[in-house]
Write a protein that holds these residues in place. Sequence first.
Motif, PDB file in Angstrom:
ATOM      1  N   UNK A   1     -20.582 -31.197   3.091  1.00 59.08           N
ATOM      2  CA  UNK A   1     -19.451 -32.070   2.787  1.00 59.08           C
ATOM      3  C   UNK A   1     -18.229 -31.258   2.379  1.00 59.08           C
ATOM      4  N   UNK A   2     -18.430 -30.214   1.585  1.00 62.41           N
ATOM      5  CA  UNK A   2     -17.302 -29.369   1.173  1.00 62.41           C
ATOM      6  C   UNK A   2     -16.645 -28.718   2.382  1.00 62.41           C
ATOM      7  N   UNK A   3     -17.455 -28.224   3.292  1.00 67.94           N
ATOM      8  CA  UNK A   3     -16.901 -27.601   4.493  1.00 67.94           C
ATOM      9  C   UNK A   3     -16.180 -28.630   5.349  1.00 67.94           C
ATOM     10  N   UNK A   4     -16.785 -29.797   5.528  1.00 68.28           N
ATOM     11  CA  UNK A   4     -16.148 -30.848   6.326  1.00 68.28           C
ATOM     12  C   UNK A   4     -14.846 -31.329   5.702  1.00 68.28           C
ATOM     13  N   UNK A   5     -14.745 -31.257   4.369  1.00 67.33           N
ATOM     14  CA  UNK A   5     -13.545 -31.687   3.665  1.00 67.33           C
ATOM     15  C   UNK A   5     -12.458 -30.622   3.646  1.00 67.33           C
ATOM     16  N   UNK A   6     -12.748 -29.456   4.221  1.00 70.89           N
ATOM     17  CA  UNK A   6     -11.769 -28.372   4.216  1.00 70.89           C
ATOM     18  C   UNK A   6     -11.818 -27.515   2.973  1.00 70.89           C
ATOM     19  N   UNK A   7     -12.896 -27.644   2.206  1.00 75.13           N
ATOM     20  CA  UNK A   7     -13.071 -26.894   0.956  1.00 75.13           C
ATOM     21  C   UNK A   7     -14.220 -25.893   1.088  1.00 75.13           C
ATOM     22  N   UNK A   8     -14.315 -25.209   2.207  1.00 76.29           N
ATOM     23  CA  UNK A   8     -15.376 -24.231   2.358  1.00 76.29           C
ATOM     24  C   UNK A   8     -15.228 -23.076   1.386  1.00 76.29           C
ATOM     25  N   UNK A   9     -16.307 -22.304   1.131  1.00 72.26           N
ATOM     26  CA  UNK A   9     -16.239 -21.174   0.199  1.00 72.26           C
ATOM     27  C   UNK A   9     -15.224 -20.126   0.649  1.00 72.26           C
ATOM     28  N   UNK A  10     -14.414 -19.668  -0.291  1.00 71.37           N
ATOM     29  CA  UNK A  10     -13.426 -18.619  -0.015  1.00 71.37           C
ATOM     30  C   UNK A  10     -13.438 -17.608  -1.144  1.00 71.37           C
ATOM     31  N   UNK A  11     -13.056 -16.361  -0.821  1.00 74.33           N
ATOM     32  CA  UNK A  11     -13.203 -15.273  -1.782  1.00 74.33           C
ATOM     33  C   UNK A  11     -11.954 -15.053  -2.634  1.00 74.33           C
ATOM     34  N   UNK A  12     -12.029 -14.025  -3.473  1.00 75.93           N
ATOM     35  CA  UNK A  12     -10.957 -13.617  -4.392  1.00 75.93           C
ATOM     36  C   UNK A  12     -10.798 -14.599  -5.554  1.00 75.93           C
ATOM     37  N   UNK A  13     -11.906 -15.125  -6.035  1.00 75.93           N
ATOM     38  CA  UNK A  13     -11.893 -15.999  -7.202  1.00 75.93           C
ATOM     39  C   UNK A  13     -12.843 -15.444  -8.262  1.00 75.93           C
ATOM     40  N   UNK A  14     -12.595 -15.791  -9.512  1.00 70.42           N
ATOM     41  CA  UNK A  14     -13.553 -15.437 -10.556  1.00 70.42           C
ATOM     42  C   UNK A  14     -14.821 -16.266 -10.361  1.00 70.42           C
TER      43      UNK A  14
END
Length: 233
Positions: free
Chosen positions: A99-112
Amino acid sequence: MTRILPAALLALSALLAACAPAQTGPLPDPATYRPGPADVATLPDLGPVGRWMITRTLEPATWLGERVSGRTLREPINVLILDRTSTTPEAATARLNAAMTAAGYGPKNMHSDGYSGQLGERLYPQLPPSGKGLAFSDGPWYVSNHHGRVFGPAPVQGGYLFSAAFSLEDMRWLPKPGHTYNSFKATREDLATRLNATGLYRRAPNVDLGNRLDTPQETTGDHDGQAALLTTP
């Protein structure tokens, strides 16, 4: 080009340092976490839900030391996801990730990373998993983006529950690179709308977690104490 590249590398190095605060001693065991009465909301049918995102040192997260009008900015839980369809934790997690990926919120780097959230009587480590500087986000780290972490799944009556802390951050390049807080409420609404549109969850009425802070010392910014609730259809 040769001048730009070293500057970009220096900026990247500074941001990486900001996203991974130095650890000066051994980390406490999450099993030793003991929240205070004001740190937990007990919800009908869902049980105890921690009001704050928790750091590696078992303290409420404060947006990497960000201050708003001179006050400490505490990071509230502002999204709840209730899965009454999946029959195992693994299936509930797979549905969440899809659901996160489908919503455009896939995992991305450079975060704490390295955060946890309380559900029931224990802390659950974040999703996406710690160790790679990942968060669920709708854009790359070098621009303003909605981002956050999800905790769970915890077994509840008839299903599994996730909690989450999401916010909108801006990118600051001067005087040194880093992310700055923009909003909790804007991201809560954006994420809830987009998850609802996937068809994997539907939006339900908000849940009052009672986690708005507005004291001379601490604030939760524009957060109103409400968590968006998403449930399986």
